[in-house]
Design a protein around this motif. Structure first.
Motif, PDB file in Angstrom:
ATOM      1  N   THR A  89       1.017  -1.166  -0.016  1.00 48.50           N
ATOM      2  CA  THR A  89       0.071  -0.033  -0.071  1.00 48.50           C
ATOM      3  C   THR A  89       0.946   1.232   0.068  1.00 48.50           C
ATOM      4  O   THR A  89       0.471   2.379  -0.614  1.00 48.50           O
ATOM      5  CB  THR A  89      -0.824   0.151   1.207  1.00 48.50           C
ATOM      6  OG1 THR A  89      -1.562  -1.269   1.395  1.00 48.50           O
ATOM      7  CG2 THR A  89      -2.014   1.110   1.164  1.00 48.50           C
ATOM      8  N   GLY A  92      -0.557   4.906  -0.372  1.00 48.18           N
ATOM      9  CA  GLY A  92      -1.854   4.777  -0.820  1.00 48.18           C
ATOM     10  C   GLY A  92      -2.083   5.396  -2.167  1.00 48.18           C
ATOM     11  O   GLY A  92      -3.351   5.377  -2.750  1.00 48.18           O
ATOM     12  N   THR A  95      -2.933   2.926  -4.740  1.00 50.08           N
ATOM     13  CA  THR A  95      -4.375   2.290  -4.542  1.00 50.08           C
ATOM     14  C   THR A  95      -5.387   3.190  -4.932  1.00 50.08           C
ATOM     15  O   THR A  95      -6.611   2.828  -5.438  1.00 50.08           O
ATOM     16  CB  THR A  95      -4.336   2.385  -2.866  1.00 50.08           C
ATOM     17  OG1 THR A  95      -3.215   1.694  -2.288  1.00 50.08           O
ATOM     18  CG2 THR A  95      -5.499   1.451  -2.464  1.00 50.08           C
ATOM     19  N   THR A 107      -5.701  -3.875  -0.407  1.00 48.71           N
ATOM     20  CA  THR A 107      -4.463  -3.584  -0.209  1.00 48.71           C
ATOM     21  C   THR A 107      -3.707  -3.938   0.921  1.00 48.71           C
ATOM     22  O   THR A 107      -4.328  -3.738   1.946  1.00 48.71           O
ATOM     23  CB  THR A 107      -4.295  -2.059  -0.969  1.00 48.71           C
ATOM     24  OG1 THR A 107      -2.851  -1.708  -0.863  1.00 48.71           O
ATOM     25  CG2 THR A 107      -5.013  -1.102   0.271  1.00 48.71           C
ATOM     26  N   GLU A 109      -0.222  -3.948   3.234  1.00 46.89           N
ATOM     27  CA  GLU A 109       0.980  -3.429   3.582  1.00 46.89           C
ATOM     28  C   GLU A 109       1.621  -3.893   4.836  1.00 46.89           C
ATOM     29  O   GLU A 109       0.629  -3.993   6.058  1.00 46.89           O
ATOM     30  CB  GLU A 109       0.678  -1.688   3.938  1.00 46.89           C
ATOM     31  CG  GLU A 109       1.876  -0.916   4.322  1.00 46.89           C
ATOM     32  CD  GLU A 109       3.170  -1.161   3.580  1.00 46.89           C
ATOM     33  OE1 GLU A 109       3.280  -0.741   2.448  1.00 46.89           O
ATOM     34  OE2 GLU A 109       4.187  -1.609   4.092  1.00 46.89           O
ATOM     35  N   SER A 115       0.199   2.104   6.433  1.00 45.70           N
ATOM     36  CA  SER A 115      -1.113   1.707   6.337  1.00 45.70           C
ATOM     37  C   SER A 115      -1.956   2.722   6.705  1.00 45.70           C
ATOM     38  O   SER A 115      -3.340   2.970   6.121  1.00 45.70           O
ATOM     39  CB  SER A 115      -1.587   0.221   6.751  1.00 45.70           C
ATOM     40  OG  SER A 115      -2.722  -0.349   6.274  1.00 45.70           O
ATOM     41  N   ARG A 116      -1.898   2.878   8.022  1.00 46.82           N
ATOM     42  CA  ARG A 116      -2.914   3.827   8.658  1.00 46.82           C
ATOM     43  C   ARG A 116      -2.750   5.474   8.082  1.00 46.82           C
ATOM     44  O   ARG A 116      -3.693   5.764   7.905  1.00 46.82           O
ATOM     45  CB  ARG A 116      -2.517   4.035  10.139  1.00 46.82           C
ATOM     46  CG  ARG A 116      -2.987   2.856  10.888  1.00 46.82           C
ATOM     47  CD  ARG A 116      -2.719   3.046  12.515  1.00 46.82           C
ATOM     48  NE  ARG A 116      -2.390   1.649  12.971  1.00 46.82           N
ATOM     49  CZ  ARG A 116      -1.429   1.398  13.543  1.00 46.82           C
ATOM     50  NH1 ARG A 116      -0.354   2.115  13.648  1.00 46.82           N
ATOM     51  NH2 ARG A 116      -1.214   0.150  14.135  1.00 46.82           N
ATOM     52  N   ASP A 119      -4.576   5.092   4.820  1.00 47.94           N
ATOM     53  CA  ASP A 119      -6.199   5.033   5.098  1.00 47.94           C
ATOM     54  C   ASP A 119      -6.603   6.496   5.266  1.00 47.94           C
ATOM     55  O   ASP A 119      -7.639   6.904   4.909  1.00 47.94           O
ATOM     56  CB  ASP A 119      -6.491   4.319   6.301  1.00 47.94           C
ATOM     57  CG  ASP A 119      -7.706   3.815   6.571  1.00 47.94           C
ATOM     58  OD1 ASP A 119      -8.723   3.834   5.626  1.00 47.94           O
ATOM     59  OD2 ASP A 119      -8.118   3.814   8.061  1.00 47.94           O
ATOM     60  N   LEU A 132      -8.181  -2.091   3.597  1.00 54.24           N
ATOM     61  CA  LEU A 132      -6.760  -2.076   3.778  1.00 54.24           C
ATOM     62  C   LEU A 132      -6.457  -3.092   4.757  1.00 54.24           C
ATOM     63  O   LEU A 132      -7.150  -3.137   5.963  1.00 54.24           O
ATOM     64  CB  LEU A 132      -6.521  -0.521   4.295  1.00 54.24           C
ATOM     65  CG  LEU A 132      -6.335   0.643   3.329  1.00 54.24           C
ATOM     66  CD1 LEU A 132      -7.831   1.566   3.780  1.00 54.24           C
ATOM     67  CD2 LEU A 132      -5.167   1.244   3.562  1.00 54.24           C
ATOM     68  N   ILE A 134      -3.295  -4.888   7.267  1.00 53.77           N
ATOM     69  CA  ILE A 134      -1.823  -4.785   7.521  1.00 53.77           C
ATOM     70  C   ILE A 134      -1.300  -6.336   7.519  1.00 53.77           C
ATOM     71  O   ILE A 134      -1.924  -7.188   8.408  1.00 53.77           O
ATOM     72  CB  ILE A 134      -1.858  -4.215   8.952  1.00 53.77           C
ATOM     73  CG1 ILE A 134      -2.211  -2.730   8.749  1.00 53.77           C
ATOM     74  CG2 ILE A 134      -0.376  -4.295   9.422  1.00 53.77           C
ATOM     75  CD1 ILE A 134      -2.529  -1.818  10.149  1.00 53.77           C
TER      76      ILE A 134
END
Ligand code: SAM
Length: 216
Positions: A89, A92, A95, A107, A109, A115-116, A119, A132, A134
């Motif tokens: 990811t 993003g 994405t 996706t 990561e 990832s956060r 998002d 998403l 993790i």
């Protein structure tokens, strides 16, 4: 302020994608003209977001240069009905492009902070057709399989089996495979149960780290 970025974005699409003659998917060009790449890069690097090179996003990772993002996306031949699996990811950015061109994106990561962060930006842009995850993307994500398209945005030492298993009939997989310094971009199609492999171009990605990738 944003005017300035939209000018830079238009220029990026014109000079780095369209004028090079290799990116011809009109919808992809339109989407890349719209997605605010600068929102996916760290604040202090915001002015470099539209330059023809990768941008550092923290944790030793990068967003690929715009041409590579476009080239890999074009190879997927996305349809509005597609379910896509993306490995890596990162920020993003890729994405967001996939989400605009396909029906649904899963996706994965391995670095939770990235990832956060992704998002947050995706939500801010109102992009909701994304799940998403993790974790370790080298084993794919069987829960949502099969996928019409799979894109791997980190360099693999070999082709993980999970991707072939989780690719739908008629599906396309795009993955850089090679050593740590250089990979070949492999385009793989599953047609009538057969696997057809083509090599598109050389590339350099950060490593795909995990159970069926490089050891971290
Ligand atoms: N597509 C991203 C973007 O648009 O920002 C850039 C991806 S960056 C080149 C590669 C990403 O793959 C990194 O964020 C890295 O942490 C992630 N990665 C590496 N190995 C992974 C794995 N096994 N599973 C999931 N993500 C992985």
């Amino acid at each position: 302020m944003d005017n300035n970025f939209s000018k830079k974005r238009e220029n990026m699409v014109l000079t780095q994608l369209w004028q090079r003659g290799r990116i011809v998917d009109k919808f992809l060009l339109k989407v890349m003209k719209e997605i605010p790449r600068h929102q996916f890069v760290p604040e202090e690097l915001i002015d470099t977001a539209y330059e023809p090179r990768p941008v550092v996003i923290g944790h030793g990772q990068t967003i690929s240069q715009p041409y590579m993002v476009a080239s890999m996306t074009q190879e997927l031949r996305l349809k509005p009905t597609d379910k896509v699996l993306e490995i890596g990811t990162g920020s993003g950015y890729q994405t967001a492009i996939l989400a605009k061109m396909a029906n649904f994106v899963v996706t994965i990561e391995r670095i939770p902070e990235l990832s956060r962060g992704a998002d947050k930006v995706l939500k801010k842009l109102g992009i909701t057709n994304v799940k998403l995850v993790i974790g370790d993307g080298t084993i794919g994500y069987p829960d949502e399989a099969p996928y019409d398209k799979i894109i791997v945005t980190a360099g693999a030492p070999h082709l993980p089996n999970a991707y072939i298993e989780q690719l739908a009939e008629g599906g396309i997989l795009v993955i850089p495979v090679g050593d740590n310094n250089f990979q070949e971009l492999i385009i793989l199609k599953k047609e009538h149960g057969e696997i057809i492999k083509n090599i598109k171009e050389g590339c350099i990605f950060v490593p795909l780290i995990g159970e069926d990738g490089w050891r971290g």
